[in-house]
Structure formats: structure tokens, C-alpha cells
Design a protein around this motif. Structure first.
Motif, short mmCIF file in Angstrom:
data_model
loop_
_atom_site.label_atom_id
_atom_site.label_comp_id
_atom_site.label_asym_id
_atom_site.label_seq_id
_atom_site.Cartn_x
_atom_site.Cartn_y
_atom_site.Cartn_z
N ALA A 18 -17.26 10.70 -4.27
CA ALA A 18 -17.89 9.70 -5.14
C ALA A 18 -19.29 10.14 -5.56
N PRO A 19 -19.61 10.02 -6.85
CA PRO A 19 -20.89 10.53 -7.36
C PRO A 19 -22.11 9.80 -6.83
N ASN A 20 -22.05 8.48 -6.73
CA ASN A 20 -23.26 7.76 -6.32
C ASN A 20 -23.61 7.99 -4.85
N PRO A 21 -22.66 7.93 -3.92
CA PRO A 21 -23.00 8.32 -2.55
C PRO A 21 -23.45 9.78 -2.44
N SER A 22 -22.94 10.64 -3.33
CA SER A 22 -23.38 12.04 -3.30
C SER A 22 -24.87 12.15 -3.58
N LYS A 23 -25.38 11.29 -4.46
CA LYS A 23 -26.83 11.30 -4.73
C LYS A 23 -27.61 11.09 -3.44
N GLU A 108 -30.76 8.79 -16.46
CA GLU A 108 -29.37 8.64 -16.05
C GLU A 108 -28.58 7.79 -17.05
N THR A 109 -29.21 6.74 -17.56
CA THR A 109 -28.55 5.91 -18.57
C THR A 109 -28.15 6.76 -19.78
N LEU A 110 -29.06 7.64 -20.21
CA LEU A 110 -28.78 8.51 -21.35
C LEU A 110 -27.70 9.53 -21.00
N PHE A 111 -27.74 10.07 -19.79
CA PHE A 111 -26.72 11.03 -19.35
C PHE A 111 -25.34 10.38 -19.36
N ILE A 112 -25.26 9.16 -18.85
CA ILE A 112 -23.97 8.46 -18.79
C ILE A 112 -23.43 8.20 -20.19
N SER A 113 -24.30 7.75 -21.10
CA SER A 113 -23.83 7.45 -22.46
C SER A 113 -23.46 8.71 -23.22
N THR A 114 -24.09 9.83 -22.90
CA THR A 114 -23.86 11.09 -23.61
C THR A 114 -22.64 11.84 -23.07
N ILE A 198 -29.02 13.63 -9.92
CA ILE A 198 -28.12 12.79 -10.71
C ILE A 198 -27.06 13.64 -11.40
N VAL A 199 -27.50 14.70 -12.08
CA VAL A 199 -26.58 15.53 -12.86
C VAL A 199 -25.52 16.16 -11.95
N VAL A 200 -25.94 16.78 -10.87
CA VAL A 200 -24.97 17.50 -10.04
C VAL A 200 -24.09 16.54 -9.23
#
Length: 252
Positions: A18-23, A108-114, A198-200
Motif C-alpha cells: 500500500a502506497p500510503n503506509p509505505s510513506k 501530492e495533490t498535483l501528482f495524483i491528478s497528473t 510521496i513519488v516512490v
């Protein structure tokens, strides 16, 4: 005492995906803080989190990660709030430079939308493949509600998978442009931050659901930037996240 991290398991041997726990895993590694993991099945998140006194996050839903710090008694929900808590409580090796917390959230908001939004249905369809038997039904139900669909086959129709795969790569092309303008190997130039985590962390997710061929294609994009960034963040955080066993299934 070790901090307790609540994470979501998969049926993969390493369980992590899961990405969020990975952060939070990257954050704890960066600061050199010991931690223990408690795995919480998707269907049990709400009951488990209310049981430990965790706060709901966006949309008043209970989500992971959550940490419980026995050294302070704090229970903290949401990966951004956890990063800020860790900086405030364990100030060595800051994750978010002073004064840029809102900018990192906006990033992060921009990364998610992009990158994520155009390909999210495809990613969710692939994520179902690694869910545990216990959580499979809860995953389907929650994602059907998310996409306002009634049938799982309508989440990512076979005829649109190529389009969504192309959208993911196109979005990464835009992010590559941001990194090129940074003047360094990190998004803030020579300053490592939670923004790179966030990215990785999203890459950890992709590497869990894509097969070897697909991962290699993503990692080779833009001169190998994404494989290099994942390796650099792992080195910075003394972690080993995002490397999974081979998957044979492909949507291509």
C-alpha cells in the motif's frame, strides 16, 4: 520503545504494497526510528482504528497508515500528519523543510491528478489480484462505491486498459519535467524531502501489481529516472521497499 505502524496486508509473500503506509515506512527509516507492524485487513480497519482511538481522515473515513507511539502516547492518522508528527517529535533528519508543509501537500495533490487519476481504475483492477481472501469482498465493495459502478468488470473495461497505461506513462513524463527543473536529484534540488517519498511510495504500489515486463518499462522511462529515484530514496531511508517477486499476468 518501537513505534507501532498499522498497515494493510496483501497475499504477496512480503505483504507490503500500500502506497500510503509505505510513506510512513520510508519516514521511519529516514529517521532511524524502530517500529513494529500490525497488519489490519481492509474489512477490519474501522473497528481496529476506533478501538485504539485513531481519528478518521478525509471524508470521515478510517484509513491507514496510523501510528501509535508508546513513547508519547500519541495516535496519529494520515501519512502527512504522521510525517509532521515525526518531525515535531523526533527533529533529527527533518522530512519536511520548515515552512513548506502546505507546498508538499499541494505537490501530492498535483501528482495524483497528473499521474494517478487518469489510470486509477486500471491500478485498482490490478490491485484486486493481490488482495487477501479476507479483504477481497471489502475491496470490491469500496472500489465500486468509489467509481460509482455496480459491476466490477466496468471498473477497468478491457478495451480501455491500453489508454490508461499510456496515461500513466504520460503523467510520469510531466513529473519527469518537474524533476529536470529542480536542478538536483530531488524535487527540491539538493534537499531530500517527504515529496520524494510521496513519488516512490506510489511506485511501491505499482511494483506490487505490475509484472516484470511492465515494471521494467516504467523503470526505463525518462532515462531510468524512476528506478534510480526508488533506489536513491531507499538508500536515503535505509529501506528496501518496492522490490517484489515476479508477476506473470499482464494487461498489455
Amino acid at each position: 520503545q518501537p513505534i507501532i505502524l498499522y498497515d494493510i496486508p496483501s497475499k504477496l509473500p512480503q505483504k507490503k504494497w500500500a502506497p500510503n503506509p509505505s510513506k510512513t515506512r520510508f519516514c521511519l527509516g529516514h529517521k532511524g526510528l524502530p517500529y513494529e507492524v500490525i497488519w489490519v485487513e481492509l474489512r477490519d480497519i474501522t473497528s481496529t482504528m476506533t478501538g485504539i482511538g485513531a481519528s478518521p481522515t478525509a471524508g470521515e473515513r478510517y484509513t491507514l497508515p496510523v501510528i501509535k507511539d508508546p513513547n508519547t502516547g500519541a495516535v496519529v492518522s494520515d501519512s502527512h500528519a504522521i510525517a509532521k508528527y515525526l518531525d515535531d517529535t523526533y527533529s533529527d533528519k527533518p522530512l519536511i523543510p520548515r515552512g513548506v508543509h502546505v507546498l508538499v501537500q499541494t505537490f501530492e495533490t498535483l501528482f495524483i491528478s497528473t499521474v494517478l487519476k487518469p489510470s486509477l481504475r486500471l491500478l485498482m483492477a490490478r490491485t484486486l489480484e493481490i488482495q487477501t481472501g479476507i479483504s477481497r469482498e471489502a475491496f470490491i465493495k469500496s472500489r465500486l462505491k468509489m467509481f460509482r459502478e455496480t459491476r466490477w468488470e466496468d471498473v477497468a473495461p478491457e478495451g480501455k486498459t491500453q489508454q490508461m497505461w499510456a496515461a500513466l506513462k504520460s503523467g510520469l513524463g510531466a513529473v519527469d519535467g518537474w524533476y529536470q527543473k529542480s536542478g538536483g536529484r530531488w524535487i527540491m534540488g539538493d534537499t531530500f524531502s517527504f515529496a520524494d517519498i510521496i513519488v516512490v511510495s506510489w511506485m511501491v504500489w505499482w511494483n506490487a501489481v505490475f509484472n516484470e515486463q511492465e515494471r521494467q518499462e516504467l523503470h526505463a522511462l525518462h532515462g531510468g529516472r524512476w528506478a534510480r529515484l526508488l533506489a536513491d530514496v531507499n538508500a536515503e531511508c535505509n529501506t528496501d521497499l518496492g522490490y517484489f517477486e515476479k508477476h506473470n499476468q499482464s494487461f498489455l
